[in-house]
Design an enzyme around this catalytic site. Structure first.
Site, PDB file in Angstrom:
ATOM      1  N   LYS A 218      51.015  56.720  51.855  1.00  0.00           N
ATOM      2  CA  LYS A 218      51.742  56.023  52.912  1.00  0.00           C
ATOM      3  C   LYS A 218      51.734  56.779  54.240  1.00  0.00           C
ATOM      4  O   LYS A 218      50.786  56.691  55.004  1.00  0.00           O
ATOM      5  CB  LYS A 218      53.156  55.696  52.436  1.00  0.00           C
TER       6      LYS A 218
ATOM      7  N   ASP B 164      56.808  62.270  42.528  1.00  0.00           N
ATOM      8  CA  ASP B 164      55.995  61.232  43.149  1.00  0.00           C
ATOM      9  C   ASP B 164      56.604  60.952  44.515  1.00  0.00           C
ATOM     10  O   ASP B 164      57.588  60.234  44.648  1.00  0.00           O
ATOM     11  CB  ASP B 164      55.989  59.968  42.278  1.00  0.00           C
TER      12      ASP B 164
ATOM     13  N   TYR C  32      58.315  53.590  39.597  1.00  0.00           N
ATOM     14  CA  TYR C  32      56.962  53.040  39.694  1.00  0.00           C
ATOM     15  C   TYR C  32      56.024  54.114  40.219  1.00  0.00           C
ATOM     16  O   TYR C  32      56.307  54.754  41.233  1.00  0.00           O
ATOM     17  CB  TYR C  32      56.967  51.837  40.638  1.00  0.00           C
TER      18      TYR C  32
END
Length: 462
Positions: free
Chosen positions: A302, A274, A181
């Site tokens: 994050k 990623d 994702y």
């Protein structure tokens, strides 16, 4: 109580206090099976109202608990390794706001720094010295990074990265991996993991055919599938999660990552890691430092925002120089480089750079995972799992799990029952078999001991 002539006044006071505290001490030492499962009356009422005013009652799909059953818990406040809901229930939290809370929730030093920065203003819309400071920290830490562009989320970072790799190479086709994702941009919603897999959606309605025709999917861990696509297409970049966290936790071999590095070099494509999830979480330099494999471009988020909204894409200077205003590839953001987010990230990275932090995170992740697996096997369940730094996960299946197709074989129904029973006993886990768990520096030995005690009880009851 009876006054013994052999007790002095101080001893009598101590004895009286001990009797008063005895019921409380007994409840703390009681086995997990003796504790009353939590109830969620207020959470249920708030969620019922939320469904009338927000799609599905949430602001992000996985939070709705669709794959694990029951209603989501509505949080009231968090601190350290704990979260408290609106019903007053206390949880040991292994979601950590989906990864950013690596120091623990509401860290005093980070909060103090944010408050100091807020007194100067919450947003400038102009250059801020804090951007320079955080950018230099990221450049010093992450092997692939020579320049950084800050954004407001991981999805936004991946959108900018996608446009950048196409602009730099002059090619349109990208290769991603089944179950990985990279945010909800149209081009990435092809065999995506995370909430797409959790909700059983093969893709997303509303994504035009043209948006995904240049997106090819390989099988994670399978270098032959990668080379087949590179050999037969003009590929701009191969994009992957260097440790998968959106198909559940899947840790690759170094050989697979190095193979991707070698193949992209061979065929003139860029390699993108990623690291929105893994950046500053599996090691200070991210998964690329952990495995010793350096990509061309990296996306982050994050942890680098210390709990505030942030994202970044970064890489070699010759590639990043394509980004406007240095180059022709346009991307912008009103709140990008927000001073509060920059300051939270700076204070978080300062703490993470201290010696021994990642050794502690990985040791605790290992103890937790090994304890869960031991409890599962002792109760007769097929279980497999793993960890890397402060990131971990497990599946209800024999294993090993090396790809999304392997993860799909896990018993999701059993995971749903496990999740609910752990929740009712005070352990808050990601509400999907397709999500990783997160350890923080605030988690204590007592937290892990209590979690494993509850895990053993629940495994026996499944």
């Amino acid at each position: 109580f009876y006054r013994s002539p052999s007790l002095s006044a101080p001893k009598m006071k101590f004895a009286a206090l001990s009797l008063l505290l005895l019921p409380f001490a007994s409840s703390l030492s009681a086995p997990a099976s003796a504790r009353k499962p939590y109830t969620f009356t207020k959470s249920d009422a708030i969620f019922k109202e939320a469904q009338e005013v927000m799609p599905g009652g949430v602001s992000s799909p996985v939070r709705a608990f669709r794959s694990v059953g029951g209603n989501p818990v509505v949080f009231d406040h968090v601190k350290g390794s704990k979260a408290w809901d609106v019903d007053g229930n206390e949880f040991i939290d292994y979601v950590g706001t989906w990864g950013p809370a690596i120091l623990g929730h509401a860290d005093d030093e980070v909060l103090s720094a944010i408050k100091e920065t807020m007194d100067k203003g919450t947003s400038f819309g102009a250059p801020c010295a804090l951007e320079n400071e955080l950018a230099k920290m990221v450049i010093d830490a992450v092997p692939s990074v020579e320049m950084v562009r800050f954004t407001n989320s991981g999805t936004e970072a991946c959108m900018g990265m996608l446009r950048l790799v196409r602009a730099f190479t002059g090619r349109e086709t990208i290769v991603k991996f089944e179950g990985c994702y990279h945010g909800h941009a149209d081009s990435f919603l092809v065999q995506a993991g995370s909430g797409v897999a959790t909700l059983g959606l093969p893709d997303s309605p509303g994504v035009p055919d043209g948006a995904t025709k240049s997106t090819l999917c390989a099988k994670y861990g399978d270098l032959d599938s990668v080379e087949e696509l590179l050999k037969n297409n003009e590929v701009a970049a191969v994009i992957l999660e260097p440790v998968v966290g959106n198909s559940g936790f899947i840790k690759p071999t170094k050989e697979f990552l190095q193979g991707c590095r070698d193949l992209t070099t061979k065929y003139g494509a860029l390699l993108v890691f990623d690291e929105v999830m893994t950046g500053f979480r599996v090691s200070y330099g991210g998964a690329q430092e952990y495995f010793g494999v350096t990509p061309d471009v990296t996306t982050m988020g994050k942890v680098i925002g210390g709990g505030l909204p942030v994202g970044a894409y970064a890489g070699r200077k010759d590639i990043m120089s394509m980004v406007a205003p240095a180059g022709p590839m346009y991307q912008a953001g009103t709140l990008s480089g927000n001073p509060c987010a920059m300051r939270a990230g700076i204070e978080t990275l300062k703490r993470l750079s201290a010696p021994g932090q990642y050794e502690k995170l990985e040791a605790n992740s290992r103890r937790l995972v090994e304890g869960i697996l031991e409890a599962g096997r002792a109760a007769g369940h097929d279980v497999t799992g793993g960890y890397a730094g402060g990131m971990w996960g497990f599946f209800f299946c024999e294993g090993p799990v090396s790809s999304f197709s392997d993860a799909e074989k896990a018993d999701a129904e059993k995971f749903g029952r496990w999740h609910r029973m752990m929740l009712e006993r005070g352990v808050y886990l990601a509400p999907s078999t397709y999500e990783a768990g997160f350890m923080s520096l605030a988690h204590t030995d007592d937290d892990i001991d209590r979690t494993l005690e509850i895990a053993r009880e629940v495994m026996e009851m499944l």
